[in-house]
Design an enzyme around this catalytic site. Structure first.
Site, mmCIF file in Angstrom:
data_model
loop_
_atom_site.group_PDB
_atom_site.id
_atom_site.type_symbol
_atom_site.label_atom_id
_atom_site.label_comp_id
_atom_site.label_asym_id
_atom_site.label_seq_id
_atom_site.Cartn_x
_atom_site.Cartn_y
_atom_site.Cartn_z
ATOM 1 N N CYS A 1 -5.311 1.859 12.708
ATOM 2 C CA CYS A 1 -5.670 0.996 13.838
ATOM 3 C C CYS A 1 -4.508 0.111 14.280
ATOM 4 O O CYS A 1 -4.614 -0.580 15.289
ATOM 5 C CB CYS A 1 -6.869 0.118 13.477
ATOM 6 S SG CYS A 1 -6.506 -1.134 12.224
ATOM 7 N N GLU B 1 7.138 2.390 -9.333
ATOM 8 C CA GLU B 1 5.779 2.662 -9.834
ATOM 9 C C GLU B 1 5.346 1.614 -10.856
ATOM 10 O O GLU B 1 4.755 1.920 -11.896
ATOM 11 C CB GLU B 1 5.690 4.080 -10.418
ATOM 12 C CG GLU B 1 6.141 5.180 -9.483
ATOM 13 C CD GLU B 1 5.290 5.318 -8.226
ATOM 14 O OE1 GLU B 1 4.178 4.774 -8.182
ATOM 15 O OE2 GLU B 1 5.760 5.976 -7.275
ATOM 16 N N ALA C 1 4.618 2.514 2.361
ATOM 17 C CA ALA C 1 5.283 1.342 2.940
ATOM 18 C C ALA C 1 6.796 1.384 2.754
ATOM 19 O O ALA C 1 7.498 0.511 3.245
ATOM 20 C CB ALA C 1 4.721 0.060 2.324
ATOM 21 N N ALA D 1 0.857 -1.182 0.000
ATOM 22 C CA ALA D 1 0.000 0.000 0.000
ATOM 23 C C ALA D 1 0.898 1.239 0.000
ATOM 24 O O ALA D 1 2.126 1.146 0.102
ATOM 25 C CB ALA D 1 -0.903 -0.012 1.237
ATOM 26 N N SER E 1 9.855 2.966 -2.531
ATOM 27 C CA SER E 1 10.935 3.705 -3.201
ATOM 28 C C SER E 1 12.203 3.699 -2.358
ATOM 29 O O SER E 1 13.311 3.595 -2.892
ATOM 30 C CB SER E 1 10.501 5.137 -3.501
ATOM 31 O OG SER E 1 9.415 5.137 -4.404
#
Length: 193
Positions: free
Chosen positions: A147, A88, A13, A10, A16
């Protein structure tokens, strides 16, 4: 034996950052690397892979017309590359993923890709789906939801922080437009009035 790797996660994270560190490790040992990044990602200077923690490296740009196999073959005519890195990767076409597999299989150069798994609707990107199908090794990089659970989804938000449910598949942005969330909080946000 060279392999095609897909490292996915996601947003936020450290994809890169991981790419830049791995590429640096090769170069520190005197080995040549070739880096690519998507032309349509305009969050930083064009032709630069940049991490949120400040690491940067110039890279070749790719768009839908780029033949990655041809570029790497040309770049390695005189000096072999130890590894190809691609940031990417979600923006690749299925054909470009096949070209990456040809770099591995015909030129015997490992290719390590980094990218998102899904878009803001929870749907696979074309490049990611093709990499899941063709990569020799698939690794998940992890980040966390608000969370504390593992974030696997990318929620697109408007300027007020509300979930965006419709729009173009690709809308380049960072923390101003996307929030990494676990699946539960992703769907909770989409269902909220």
């Amino acid at each position: 034996m060279a392999k095609l790797y897909f490292n996915y996660a996601a947003m936020n994270a450290g994809k890169s950052t991981a790419l830049l560190q791995a590429s640096f490790n090769y170069r520190e040992r005197g080995m040549r690397t070739i880096e690519f990044t998507a032309k349509l990602d305009n969050r930083t200077e064009e032709g630069v892979i940049a991490s949120r923690i400040g690491l940067r490296r110039h890279a070749h740009l790719f768009d839908s017309a780029t033949n990655l196999f041809d570029v790497v073959k040309q770049e390695t005519q005189d000096t072999k590359a130890a590894c190809v890195f691609l940031d990417e990767a979600q923006f690749l076409s299925a054909e470009q993923v096949r070209q990456l597999s040809q770099i591995v299989d015909r030129l015997n150069i490992p290719v390590i890709c980094y990218g998102l798994r899904t878009d803001f609707r929870g749907d696979l990107f074309e490049g990611s789906a093709s990499l899941f199908a063709l990569a020799d090794e698939i690794r998940e990089l992890k980040t966390i939801c608000k969370c504390g659970r593992k974030a696997t989804m990318n929620l697109r938000i408007d300027p007020q922080g509300n979930a965006v449910r419709v729009g173009e598949k690709i809308d380049i942005g960072g923390n101003d437009k996307y929030v990494p969330l676990c699946r539960k909080h992703f769907f909770d946000a989409l269902e909220k009035d």
